[in-house]
Scaffold this active site. Sequence first.
Site, mmCIF file in Angstrom:
data_model
loop_
_atom_site.group_PDB
_atom_site.id
_atom_site.type_symbol
_atom_site.label_atom_id
_atom_site.label_comp_id
_atom_site.label_asym_id
_atom_site.label_seq_id
_atom_site.Cartn_x
_atom_site.Cartn_y
_atom_site.Cartn_z
ATOM 1 N N SER A 74 2.798 -1.866 10.562
ATOM 2 C CA SER A 74 4.157 -1.872 10.848
ATOM 3 C C SER A 74 5.158 -3.053 10.564
ATOM 4 C CB SER A 74 4.636 -1.413 12.159
ATOM 5 O OG SER A 74 4.176 -0.269 12.376
ATOM 6 N N GLU A 93 -5.877 -4.660 10.716
ATOM 7 C CA GLU A 93 -4.787 -3.702 10.707
ATOM 8 C C GLU A 93 -5.091 -3.093 11.883
ATOM 9 O OE1 GLU A 93 -2.573 -2.709 7.233
ATOM 10 O OE2 GLU A 93 -4.400 -1.458 6.902
ATOM 11 N N HIS A 106 -9.660 1.313 4.614
ATOM 12 C CA HIS A 106 -8.483 1.568 5.518
ATOM 13 C C HIS A 106 -8.599 2.329 6.321
ATOM 14 C CE1 HIS A 106 -4.225 2.732 6.387
ATOM 15 N NE2 HIS A 106 -4.004 1.430 5.632
ATOM 16 N N ASN A 109 0.813 -0.914 0.042
ATOM 17 C CA ASN A 109 -0.215 -0.017 -0.086
ATOM 18 C C ASN A 109 0.879 1.294 0.078
ATOM 19 O OD1 ASN A 109 -1.886 1.725 0.429
ATOM 20 N ND2 ASN A 109 -2.460 1.315 2.569
ATOM 21 N N GLY A 137 2.063 2.611 10.627
ATOM 22 C CA GLY A 137 3.011 3.569 10.459
ATOM 23 C C GLY A 137 3.597 3.863 11.928
ATOM 24 N N GLU A 151 -6.967 4.851 7.632
ATOM 25 C CA GLU A 151 -6.640 6.384 7.187
ATOM 26 C C GLU A 151 -8.013 7.001 6.492
ATOM 27 O OE1 GLU A 151 -2.974 5.519 5.343
ATOM 28 O OE2 GLU A 151 -2.157 5.317 7.305
ATOM 29 N N LYS A 195 0.128 4.146 -0.411
ATOM 30 C CA LYS A 195 -0.830 5.520 0.082
ATOM 31 C C LYS A 195 -0.182 6.744 -0.903
ATOM 32 C CE LYS A 195 -0.085 3.630 4.595
ATOM 33 N NZ LYS A 195 0.009 3.605 6.110
HETATM 34 P P1 PGA Z 1 2.566 0.507 7.795
HETATM 35 O O1 PGA Z 1 1.122 0.752 7.003
HETATM 36 O O2 PGA Z 1 3.138 -0.832 7.102
HETATM 37 O O3 PGA Z 1 3.396 1.513 7.087
HETATM 38 O O4 PGA Z 1 2.308 0.401 9.150
HETATM 39 C C1 PGA Z 1 0.219 -0.404 6.829
HETATM 40 C C2 PGA Z 1 -1.087 0.012 6.205
HETATM 41 O O5 PGA Z 1 -1.352 1.306 6.461
HETATM 42 O O6 PGA Z 1 -1.488 -0.564 5.263
#
Ligand code: PGA
Length: 269
Positions: free
Chosen positions: A226, A171, A97, A8, A177, A99, A10
């Site tokens: 992460s 998640e 997601h 992903n 993140g 976000e 983003k």
């Molecule tokens: P990350 O993001 O691996 O940077 O924690 C995962 C995601 O948001 O799908």
Amino acid sequence: MKPLVVANWKCNPTTLDEAREILNGVKEGMREIEKVEAIICPPFLYLPYWVEFFSKKEKKIKLGAQDCFWEEKGAFTGEISPKQLLNFGCEYVIIGHSERRRYFGETDKMINKKIKAVITTKLKPILCIGESEKERKKGKTFEILKRQLENDLKDLSPNTHNLKSLIVAYEPVWAIGTGNACNPKEAKEVLIFLKKFTHQLINSPAQYNSEGIYSGSTNQLLYGGSVNSENAKDYIEAGFDGLLVGGASLNAEEFIKLVRSVELFFKIC
Ligand code: PGA
């Protein structure tokens, strides 16, 4: 079924040149990979540049989008429909997601509409669910996941929809993140819960393995939050069918290292 590693990206990277560089690195590295499928989900704008590559030649790497709208077409400024994504070789689309839920006000009701729209096309939805830190501390993880799944998959059943292609990604919001990945043992507890609950909810075909975990279900369950090349295999070992990777997917070398660790684990087993 091959484990999936979903990248992903983003809202990254800023330039098409950088995007090409990452993709070329991933293409190169994936040559030696046999047992893992990589899915790259770049920003919408980069999709047209890869339509040729993904729709004809590529087998080990698939293309996905990070979101889509629920209508097929019409006066919905700024939106992109599932059918439009199919023109660009997309096979997967991330829906819900955290976000999008947090920064763009996506509700379970909207996510439910998106899943319903996607499931009627050839696109495979990757539904993201997860609890916040506060919810986890209050011991509400399962309650939250149950509620999200019930609402996001409302009115969907194998009698009315083809749900075989549905993928669910766990998640935990606090792990995204932050560098603070969920402990694999705790993730495994969630996985066991999700396997059972998803199965009950959508009545998917499933079997038990020796640990009492539902296996053989056509609905793949991923872990995200992460994930990096050091911890990736721990989640596959815990029983997840794949990973959703953010930050670590923006560096081709690190991403391939991660994919390789998953493949290595798979080969040993
Ligand atoms: P990350 O993001 O691996 O940077 O924690 C995962 C995601 O948001 O799908």
